[in-house]
Structures are given as C-alpha cells and as structure tokens.
Design a protein around this motif. Sequence first.
Motif, PDB file in Angstrom:
ATOM      1  N   THR A 120       0.803  -1.234  -0.063  1.00 24.81           N
ATOM      2  CA  THR A 120       0.005   0.024  -0.095  1.00 24.81           C
ATOM      3  C   THR A 120       0.855   1.108   0.059  1.00 24.81           C
ATOM      4  O   THR A 120       1.988   1.219   0.871  1.00 24.81           O
ATOM      5  CB  THR A 120      -0.850  -0.017   1.271  1.00 24.81           C
ATOM      6  OG1 THR A 120      -1.672  -1.082   1.227  1.00 24.81           O
ATOM      7  CG2 THR A 120      -1.646   1.289   1.609  1.00 24.81           C
ATOM      8  N   ARG A 121       0.621   2.260  -1.032  1.00 21.29           N
ATOM      9  CA  ARG A 121       1.570   3.411  -1.018  1.00 21.29           C
ATOM     10  C   ARG A 121       0.623   4.420  -0.941  1.00 21.29           C
ATOM     11  O   ARG A 121       1.246   5.699  -0.820  1.00 21.29           O
ATOM     12  CB  ARG A 121       2.089   3.560  -2.363  1.00 21.29           C
ATOM     13  CG  ARG A 121       3.097   2.175  -2.478  1.00 21.29           C
ATOM     14  CD  ARG A 121       4.238   2.056  -1.484  1.00 21.29           C
ATOM     15  NE  ARG A 121       4.937   3.312  -1.080  1.00 21.29           N
ATOM     16  CZ  ARG A 121       5.913   3.633  -1.842  1.00 21.29           C
ATOM     17  NH1 ARG A 121       6.560   2.629  -2.488  1.00 21.29           N
ATOM     18  NH2 ARG A 121       6.676   4.734  -1.315  1.00 21.29           N
ATOM     19  N   ARG A 125      -1.420   7.301  10.890  1.00 20.09           N
ATOM     20  CA  ARG A 125      -1.430   8.682  10.351  1.00 20.09           C
ATOM     21  C   ARG A 125      -2.748   9.521  10.266  1.00 20.09           C
ATOM     22  O   ARG A 125      -2.564  10.341   9.801  1.00 20.09           O
ATOM     23  CB  ARG A 125      -0.910   8.368   8.755  1.00 20.09           C
ATOM     24  CG  ARG A 125       0.461   7.614   8.448  1.00 20.09           C
ATOM     25  CD  ARG A 125       0.468   7.296   7.158  1.00 20.09           C
ATOM     26  NE  ARG A 125       1.305   6.191   7.032  1.00 20.09           N
ATOM     27  CZ  ARG A 125       2.597   6.276   6.864  1.00 20.09           C
ATOM     28  NH1 ARG A 125       3.185   7.319   6.524  1.00 20.09           N
ATOM     29  NH2 ARG A 125       3.458   5.404   6.716  1.00 20.09           N
ATOM     30  N   ASN A 138      -3.945 -10.332   7.146  1.00 22.97           N
ATOM     31  CA  ASN A 138      -3.614  -8.972   7.802  1.00 22.97           C
ATOM     32  C   ASN A 138      -4.744  -8.281   8.713  1.00 22.97           C
ATOM     33  O   ASN A 138      -4.933  -7.105   8.937  1.00 22.97           O
ATOM     34  CB  ASN A 138      -3.093  -8.029   6.935  1.00 22.97           C
ATOM     35  CG  ASN A 138      -1.906  -8.558   6.311  1.00 22.97           C
ATOM     36  OD1 ASN A 138      -1.058  -9.637   6.882  1.00 22.97           O
ATOM     37  ND2 ASN A 138      -1.096  -7.952   5.371  1.00 22.97           N
ATOM     38  N   TYR A 188      -7.946  -7.994   7.999  1.00 23.39           N
ATOM     39  CA  TYR A 188      -9.180  -7.415   7.125  1.00 23.39           C
ATOM     40  C   TYR A 188     -10.424  -8.231   7.127  1.00 23.39           C
ATOM     41  O   TYR A 188     -10.307  -9.258   7.692  1.00 23.39           O
ATOM     42  CB  TYR A 188      -8.504  -6.790   5.818  1.00 23.39           C
ATOM     43  CG  TYR A 188      -7.323  -6.041   6.061  1.00 23.39           C
ATOM     44  CD1 TYR A 188      -7.501  -4.542   6.529  1.00 23.39           C
ATOM     45  CD2 TYR A 188      -6.043  -6.111   5.529  1.00 23.39           C
ATOM     46  CE1 TYR A 188      -6.427  -3.743   6.898  1.00 23.39           C
ATOM     47  CE2 TYR A 188      -4.958  -5.085   5.630  1.00 23.39           C
ATOM     48  CZ  TYR A 188      -5.335  -4.008   6.235  1.00 23.39           C
ATOM     49  OH  TYR A 188      -4.302  -3.119   6.373  1.00 23.39           O
ATOM     50  N   ALA A 210      -2.188  -8.454  13.332  1.00 23.03           N
ATOM     51  CA  ALA A 210      -2.348  -7.202  12.975  1.00 23.03           C
ATOM     52  C   ALA A 210      -3.914  -7.088  13.048  1.00 23.03           C
ATOM     53  O   ALA A 210      -4.722  -7.911  12.397  1.00 23.03           O
ATOM     54  CB  ALA A 210      -1.851  -6.852  11.679  1.00 23.03           C
ATOM     55  N   HIS A 211      -4.557  -6.336  13.905  1.00 21.24           N
ATOM     56  CA  HIS A 211      -6.025  -5.899  13.933  1.00 21.24           C
ATOM     57  C   HIS A 211      -6.836  -6.927  14.639  1.00 21.24           C
ATOM     58  O   HIS A 211      -8.127  -6.989  14.648  1.00 21.24           O
ATOM     59  CB  HIS A 211      -6.611  -5.761  12.472  1.00 21.24           C
ATOM     60  CG  HIS A 211      -5.922  -4.313  11.623  1.00 21.24           C
ATOM     61  ND1 HIS A 211      -5.219  -4.810  10.242  1.00 21.24           N
ATOM     62  CD2 HIS A 211      -5.276  -3.219  11.864  1.00 21.24           C
ATOM     63  CE1 HIS A 211      -4.565  -3.838  10.107  1.00 21.24           C
ATOM     64  NE2 HIS A 211      -4.820  -2.751  10.997  1.00 21.24           N
ATOM     65  N   PHE A 241       4.524  -9.717   8.600  1.00 22.82           N
ATOM     66  CA  PHE A 241       5.578  -8.809   8.354  1.00 22.82           C
ATOM     67  C   PHE A 241       6.742  -9.492   8.562  1.00 22.82           C
ATOM     68  O   PHE A 241       7.661  -9.007   8.072  1.00 22.82           O
ATOM     69  CB  PHE A 241       5.373  -7.699   9.172  1.00 22.82           C
ATOM     70  CG  PHE A 241       4.412  -6.314   8.439  1.00 22.82           C
ATOM     71  CD1 PHE A 241       3.310  -6.507   8.137  1.00 22.82           C
ATOM     72  CD2 PHE A 241       5.440  -5.421   8.163  1.00 22.82           C
ATOM     73  CE1 PHE A 241       2.669  -5.613   7.327  1.00 22.82           C
ATOM     74  CE2 PHE A 241       4.703  -4.266   7.263  1.00 22.82           C
ATOM     75  CZ  PHE A 241       3.438  -4.518   7.119  1.00 22.82           C
ATOM     76  N   ALA A 270       7.436   8.055   1.431  1.00 23.84           N
ATOM     77  CA  ALA A 270       7.023   9.452   1.140  1.00 23.84           C
ATOM     78  C   ALA A 270       6.744   9.724  -0.279  1.00 23.84           C
ATOM     79  O   ALA A 270       6.311  10.519  -0.660  1.00 23.84           O
ATOM     80  CB  ALA A 270       7.549  10.752   1.911  1.00 23.84           C
TER      81      ALA A 270
HETATM   82  C1  8K6 Z   1       0.212  -3.816  10.439  1.00 21.95           C
HETATM   83  C2  8K6 Z   1      -0.529  -4.264   9.294  1.00 21.95           C
HETATM   84  C3  8K6 Z   1      -1.107  -3.693   8.279  1.00 21.95           C
HETATM   85  C4  8K6 Z   1      -1.110  -3.971   6.980  1.00 21.95           C
HETATM   86  C5  8K6 Z   1      -0.411  -2.562   6.482  1.00 21.95           C
HETATM   87  C6  8K6 Z   1      -1.123  -1.968   5.106  1.00 21.95           C
HETATM   88  C7  8K6 Z   1      -1.189  -0.545   5.463  1.00 21.95           C
HETATM   89  C8  8K6 Z   1       0.077   0.334   5.324  1.00 21.95           C
HETATM   90  C9  8K6 Z   1       0.020   1.627   5.392  1.00 21.95           C
HETATM   91  C10 8K6 Z   1       1.202   2.372   4.718  1.00 21.95           C
HETATM   92  C11 8K6 Z   1       0.762   3.361   4.128  1.00 21.95           C
HETATM   93  C12 8K6 Z   1       1.969   4.401   3.479  1.00 21.95           C
HETATM   94  C13 8K6 Z   1       1.392   5.913   3.373  1.00 21.95           C
HETATM   95  C14 8K6 Z   1       2.457   6.611   2.694  1.00 21.95           C
HETATM   96  C15 8K6 Z   1       2.145   8.150   2.928  1.00 21.95           C
HETATM   97  C16 8K6 Z   1       3.569   8.734   2.783  1.00 21.95           C
HETATM   98  C17 8K6 Z   1       3.590   9.744   4.230  1.00 21.95           C
HETATM   99  C18 8K6 Z   1       4.937   9.724   4.607  1.00 21.95           C
END
Ligand code: 8K6
Length: 347
Positions: free
Chosen positions: A28-29, A132, A177, A179, A233-234, A265, A344
């Motif tokens: 996920t980005r 966040r 994970n 969900y 997680a969750h 992870f 980022a």
């Molecule tokens: C702890 C387990 C859950 C699975 C994770 C998936 C979600 C991860 C979210 C990552 C978000 C990346 C956001 C990038 C934004 C840039 C800000 C510096």
Amino acid sequence: MALTALFQPITLNDELTLPNRITMAPLTRCMADPGLVPTEQMAEYYGRRAEAGLIISEATIIRADAQGYPDVPGIFTTEQIEGWKKVTAKVHANGGKIFMQLWHVGRVAHSYFSGLPPVAPSAIRHEGTLPRMRDLSYETPKALTSDDIQVLVNDYVTAAKNAMAAGFDGVEIHGANGYLIDQFLHYDTNKRDDEYGQTPENMSRFALAVVDAVSAAVGAKRTALRITPGAYAHIQPDPRDREVFDYFIEQLNQRELAYLHLGIFDDSLEFDFLGGRSSQYIREHYRGTFMNVGGLTPDTAAAGIESGAFDLAAIGRLFIANPDFVKRVQDNQPLVTYKPEMLAELV
Ligand code: 8K6
Ligand code: FNR
C-alpha cells in the motif's frame, strides 16, 4: 550462497509460468489520485519492477466502504479501471506479469473516507485510532446480514472482472492481515451465531464463497489468496483459530488456485497453536504452490526454495528500496537498506 534457486522458472498451471521465484509483495502506498484512480507515476513505479516473476499490486478496494487508508486505489469505477490499464500496459511492455490484490478492510474501514459505516462479521470495534490519522478512532462496525454477504461476494466478483478488464494477469484475494475476510476466520472478530460463525466450517464459509465466486468468474488458475493463520494485526490470535485454518486450508487443497500467499510482516514469529512459524504451518497443510513472505533476504529466500520450505518468495520493503531488486540480486550487487521515510515518495 548460491542464489540460483531464485532464478528457476515455475509453472503455476497451464496458463501461467513465471520466469523466476521472486515476487513483489503487495505494498500500500497511498498515492492514488482523487477518485482513488491509479496515476501515471504508479504505472512507472510498477513498470520499473517488471523483472519480478510476478508483481502483486498494492491492495485495491472493491467498493467504497472497503477503505481504511487515504488515497488507496479502487477497482469499482470506470476511471479506476482506465487508470489501472496504464499500469498493466507498462508492466506488460516491460515483460512482467501483475495480479491485482482485491481488498476490503472490514471493521478497520472508516466512514471518514466514504460516508458509509464500516461492516464486519460482528459489531465489535477495533480499539485504537487510524494510522497517520490519529484523531480518528475506529468505529463500531455494522454486522453483515446474510443478504449483505451475498452482495459482498458479488462485489468481489465485479472487482475481479474489472481487474481482468484492466489487463491484470489474475487476482489475489486479500484474506490476510486482519481485514474483512480474515475477520471471519478468527474467533476474536467473528462472534456470529448463524451459518458464518461458531464452527470452522461456518467461519470458512464467507472466504470460500469469495474464492469460489471469483474463481468461477476469472478462472481458478488466475485466482490466488493471501491468508494469515497466526493473527498479528488488527485481531487477537486465539488457539481455537487453528481448527479453522486446518479446515479452511484443507478446503483450499480441493481447489486449484494459482498460489497461496502468507500474509505476515515477519515470519520468524512463532505461534504455539500453529506449532511454529506461519510458513511451516502452511507448508505442512497446503499442497499447492506456496508463496512465503516476511523479512526474506535473497539468501533466506533462495535457501527456503532450495529446501522446499516454499515455492515463491515475496519481497516487500526491499522492493520499495530497490526498484531493480531482481537485477541486483542476479548481478550480486549490494542492496539499498529500506527506511520508512522511503514511503513518502513513489520511486
Ligand atoms: C500492520 C499491518 C497492516 C498492513 C498494512 C497496510 C497499510 C500500510 C499503510 C502504509 C501507508 C503508506 C503511506 C504513505 C504516505 C506517505 C507519508 C510519509
Ligand atoms: C505492506 N503489506 C501489505 N500487505 C498486503 O497484503 N497488502 C498491502 O497492501 C500491504 N501494504 C503494505 C505497505 C507497506 C508500506 C508495507 C511495509 C507492507 C505487507 C507486505 O506485503 C509484506 O507482507 C511485508 O512487508 C513483509 O515483507 P518484507 O517487507 O519483510 O519483505
């Protein structure tokens, strides 16, 4: 240590052969455009990683109430499908293959994103606040009715068909994970007293319905699944979850999915009730192609494939840090170390 095991091709079935064992884990980005539309930058980002044997896309929401993080992509509008076409075209032009990861976060969704209440197997709130977005607490989800569940299964099917229309080589159902699908598979989050709760067979029913409906729509050979037997997680793990996964995985053995993928992870984590690492548990129970993940390095990935501990090695954070991960490993070049600040930017 010889890394040749990573570069053996693998035939998943008569429709899909991968040129090597290195896959890009779903990551996920949070960089989609308004409307949750994939961008040109995302096409470039995936295109740069096309040397992977298979790319799995970042988790992509199947409908509006599936969203729990900002700016994640979707696959339920025409604009989103068009955006994804740019991604698949770029990956294919560079010789790669890409599956879409189909996502619904269940109770870790938030009405902040969609205006819709979160839905889940049971009306049990996840403690805490969104990552966040610390001023947002998780909400108590609405427990799905049987009718709601039928609609959801159809929405997974529509999303899978949309993914194929966008040019993906297949889909990976996100059952991991903590969900939505995972919430049905664990006692902590599934307190239902109908045909979707209480017993391993009932608790597996929704996941299998999604797997079967998506397989019928796009072909089992182009359908994969990610699962998390040891909740981390969750969801709180419960020793009784073991029976659910024993049953569920045996059911999966009777289907011919493209592969089964662990969601974790760090696979060095051991779970008493699984008898060790999640990956060992899956290897002992699942008879099809197994994709491992979680802190793998080129050396541990090659050793695991060599020893038969798994068939495919998914690489997450190192693929963020090294767009040319495959080439570096092949050429014995040093790898760039992953740092969270790298999230980022989409490099
Ligand atoms: C702890 C387990 C859950 C699975 C994770 C998936 C979600 C991860 C979210 C990552 C978000 C990346 C956001 C990038 C934004 C840039 C800000 C510096
Ligand atoms: C993830 N992970 C993840 N998993 C998943 O199933 N869907 C997703 O969209 C994401 N998103 C995501 C974002 C970021 C920033 C990270 C770091 C991780 C989990 C990922 O696929 C993988 O399981 C872990 O990162 C462990 O593998 P590595 O990073 O140790 O190779």
